[in-house]
Design a protein around this motif. Structure first.
Motif, short mmCIF file in Angstrom:
data_model
loop_
_atom_site.label_atom_id
_atom_site.label_comp_id
_atom_site.label_asym_id
_atom_site.label_seq_id
_atom_site.Cartn_x
_atom_site.Cartn_y
_atom_site.Cartn_z
N GLU A 130 -41.09 5.72 -30.49
CA GLU A 130 -39.16 4.73 -30.00
C GLU A 130 -39.32 4.20 -29.46
OE1 GLU A 130 -35.04 7.12 -29.10
OE2 GLU A 130 -36.79 8.14 -30.24
N LEU A 148 -43.61 2.01 -35.79
CA LEU A 148 -44.11 2.44 -34.69
C LEU A 148 -42.67 3.34 -33.92
CD1 LEU A 148 -42.86 -1.35 -32.29
CD2 LEU A 148 -45.07 0.01 -33.36
N GLY A 191 -33.53 3.93 -36.09
CA GLY A 191 -35.50 3.15 -36.45
C GLY A 191 -34.43 2.08 -36.94
N LEU A 247 -30.74 -0.23 -31.33
CA LEU A 247 -31.33 0.18 -32.34
C LEU A 247 -30.61 2.03 -32.80
CD1 LEU A 247 -34.49 0.40 -33.59
CD2 LEU A 247 -34.84 1.97 -31.59
N LEU A 251 -40.41 0.64 -30.16
CA LEU A 251 -38.99 0.36 -30.63
C LEU A 251 -38.71 -0.17 -30.47
CD1 LEU A 251 -39.04 -0.24 -34.03
CD2 LEU A 251 -38.10 1.88 -34.23
N LYS A 252 -38.10 0.35 -29.20
CA LYS A 252 -36.89 -0.11 -28.34
C LYS A 252 -37.35 -1.60 -27.62
CE LYS A 252 -34.96 4.96 -27.15
NZ LYS A 252 -34.86 4.87 -25.57
N VAL A 263 -39.42 -0.25 -39.54
CA VAL A 263 -40.73 -1.23 -38.32
C VAL A 263 -41.62 -0.32 -38.01
CG1 VAL A 263 -41.16 -2.22 -36.30
CG2 VAL A 263 -39.75 -2.66 -38.08
N ILE A 289 -33.13 -1.56 -36.87
CA ILE A 289 -33.02 -2.59 -35.89
C ILE A 289 -31.91 -3.05 -35.77
CG2 ILE A 289 -33.79 -4.41 -34.34
CD1 ILE A 289 -36.66 -3.95 -34.91
#
Length: 123
Positions: free
Chosen positions: A72, A70, A95, A92, A75-76, A68, A97
Motif C-alpha cells: 500500500e 506493490l 488497490g 487509489l 503504491l501511494k 500493480v 489506481i
C-alpha cells in the motif's frame, strides 16, 4: 458502578510501561516495529492492466490501473508520481489506481519505465 480490586492478583492484566515508548493500538507493538501498516503484496500474475472507463461516472473518462504488484505505501507513492506525470487528479481505491482523463498510452509507458509489466485491457 465499578468494583475495586481487592488484591494485586486481580490487576494481573494491567501493565503500564514507558520503556519502549508509544505502542500501536491495533497490534500492541512499538510504533517503530508496527506490523499493521505492512500490507502484503496482492497476489496475481504481476501484470498491471490499464483501461479506460466511463461507465457509472457521469460521462467522465477515468483511466484505471489494476494488478500493480506493490504494497500500500509504495503504491501511494506511485499514484502521486503518475498523477504528477499526467498533470491531473486521481486516487487509489481498493488497490486500483484511478487517474482522471484518458491517459492509457502515457500510463503504460510510465509503468514500463518504472519496471512493471503493463498492458492495455478492455476495448
Amino acid at each position: 458502578m465499578v468494583k475495586k480490586a481487592s488484591s494485586l492478583s486481580a490487576l494481573s492484566g494491567l501493565v503500564y510501561s514507558t520503556d519502549s515508548g508509544r505502542h500501536c493500538p491495533d497490534c500492541s507493538q512499538p510504533v517503530d516495529a508496527c506490523i499493521c501498516k505492512q500490507t502484503q503484496i496482492p497476489e496475481g500474475d504481476g501484470i498491471a492492466r490499464v483501461r479506460r472507463e466511463t461507465k457509472g461516472r457521469g460521462g467522465k473518462t477515468v483511466t484505471s490501473i489494476s494488478g500493480v504488484p506493490l504494497a500500500e505505501e509504495p503504491l501511494k507513492e506511485l499514484v502521486a508520481k503518475l498523477k504528477k506525470r499526467c498533470g491531473c487528479g486521481g486516487s487509489l481505491k481498493d488497490g486500483v489506481i484511478e487517474i482522471q482523463g484518458d491517459h492509457v498510452e502515457l500510463l503504460i509507458a510510465e509503468l514500463i519505465k518504472h519496471g512493471f509489466k503493463a498492458k492495455k485491457s478492455g476495448g
